[in-house]
Design a protein around this motif. Structure first.
Motif, short mmCIF file in Angstrom:
data_model
loop_
_atom_site.label_atom_id
_atom_site.label_comp_id
_atom_site.label_asym_id
_atom_site.label_seq_id
_atom_site.Cartn_x
_atom_site.Cartn_y
_atom_site.Cartn_z
N SER A 163 -25.73 -49.33 -56.23
CA SER A 163 -26.37 -50.09 -56.88
C SER A 163 -27.75 -49.56 -55.93
N ARG A 164 -27.95 -48.38 -55.30
CA ARG A 164 -29.04 -47.45 -54.86
C ARG A 164 -29.25 -46.17 -55.15
N ASP A 165 -28.40 -45.83 -55.67
CA ASP A 165 -28.18 -44.45 -56.03
C ASP A 165 -28.37 -42.92 -55.98
N LEU A 166 -27.76 -43.30 -54.70
CA LEU A 166 -27.85 -42.88 -53.49
C LEU A 166 -26.66 -41.94 -53.32
N PHE A 167 -25.71 -41.81 -54.16
CA PHE A 167 -24.56 -41.11 -54.07
C PHE A 167 -24.67 -39.32 -54.69
N ARG A 168 -25.99 -39.30 -54.58
CA ARG A 168 -26.43 -38.39 -55.59
C ARG A 168 -27.16 -37.02 -54.64
#
Length: 278
Positions: A163-168
């Protein structure tokens, strides 16, 4: 994903874990999400990489695998408890997922103890090495209860990370365990489901920041279904540690997951068990 959809996803994942024997159909879960059947299915798959049917199946099989090796409940009872009262259907699904029948999985005995030979030398079933590790900075979701149920927290964590685009900005997946399950009642066990952070991140609720100090670690590498991890811990603490001349540090043990059950067969899962040393 909007914040509203993040809340929907967490609500649905909670419902699946809380009600493995309940109605987990697409229609029922769409109602829990409060979104139309068609749109919710697409949102769920886009954010998790699984259909809801695949997620339900995986969660149910994960729960069944632990019941098989950690209890003596009849297989038919386990099938009913995870929402598959048709024993033949449960057997087929479990065999498809784990490449062996439930009875074979139980008989193989993932809780088998370490082996001692006739002169009382300990034979380890998994390799242990000592490594110097850097500190870890984690984005985490807390879990309280039986350790095998931490999968709920990992699903929440993954949903929020997406949801928060934190995987990158993330690295390895990590589980941190604070209590001894042999001495602390299962409902009181404390743990964190986490991802290693490689950059700044939004760690607002439900995420928490967790830091683990670096230093020397004994690392046991285990390959196989997660249901075998309790036996691997028994070997690390009961077989390797007494003969190593080492002492544990005053920091918690943790697991590093080198691949994921999302795209890896249970027999091919690789997990590192880290025991910090003085």
């Amino acid at each position: 994903m909007t914040n509203a959809n993040e809340k929907r996803l967490l609500r649905v994942l909670d419902h699946i874990h809380d009600n493995p024997a309940g109605d987990l159909s697409l229609d029922a879960l769409s109602d829990i999400a409060a979104m139309s059947r068609f749109h919710w299915h697409r949102v769920f798959r886009a954010m998790t990489g699984e259909t809801m049917a695949q997620a339900v199946r995986r969660i149910r099989m994960h729960r069944a695998s632990y019941y098989l090796v950690m209890t003596d409940r009849p297989i038919a009872t386990i099938a009913t408890e995870i929402g598959m009262p048709n024993l033949a259907s449960f057997n087929r699904t479990f065999t498809d997922h784990f490449a062996m029948s439930p009875s074979a999985f139980r008989k193989r005995g993932e809780l088998r103890p370490y082996v001692r030979n006739q002169i009382q030398e300990i034979t380890l079933m998994h390799p242990v090495t000592i490594r110097t590790e850097p500190p870890l900075h984690l984005a985490a979701v807390p879990h309280k209860g039986p350790y095998f149920e931490i999968s709920r927290a990992f699903q929440k964590l993954s949903a929020v990370m997406a949801s928060r685009d934190l995987f990158r900005k993330s690295g390895r997946m990590v589980g941190v365990f604070y209590d001894d399950p042999q001495s602390v009642p299962a409902p009181e066990l404390r743990s964190h489901a986490a991802f290693e952070l490689t950059g700044k991140a939004d760690l607002s609720d439900p995420l928490e920041a967790v830091s683990l100090p670096g230093g020397r670690h004994a690392v046991l590498t285990y390959k196989g279904p997660y249901a075998g991890l309790p036996a691997a811990y028994d070997q690390l603490y009961g077989a390797w540690l007494p003969g190593s001349g080492e002492e544990p540090a005053e920091t918690p043990s943790f697991e590093v997951y080198l691949n994921s059950p999302m795209d890896t067969a249970p027999e091919d899962l690789v997990t590192e068990l880290h025991l910090p040393l003085k």
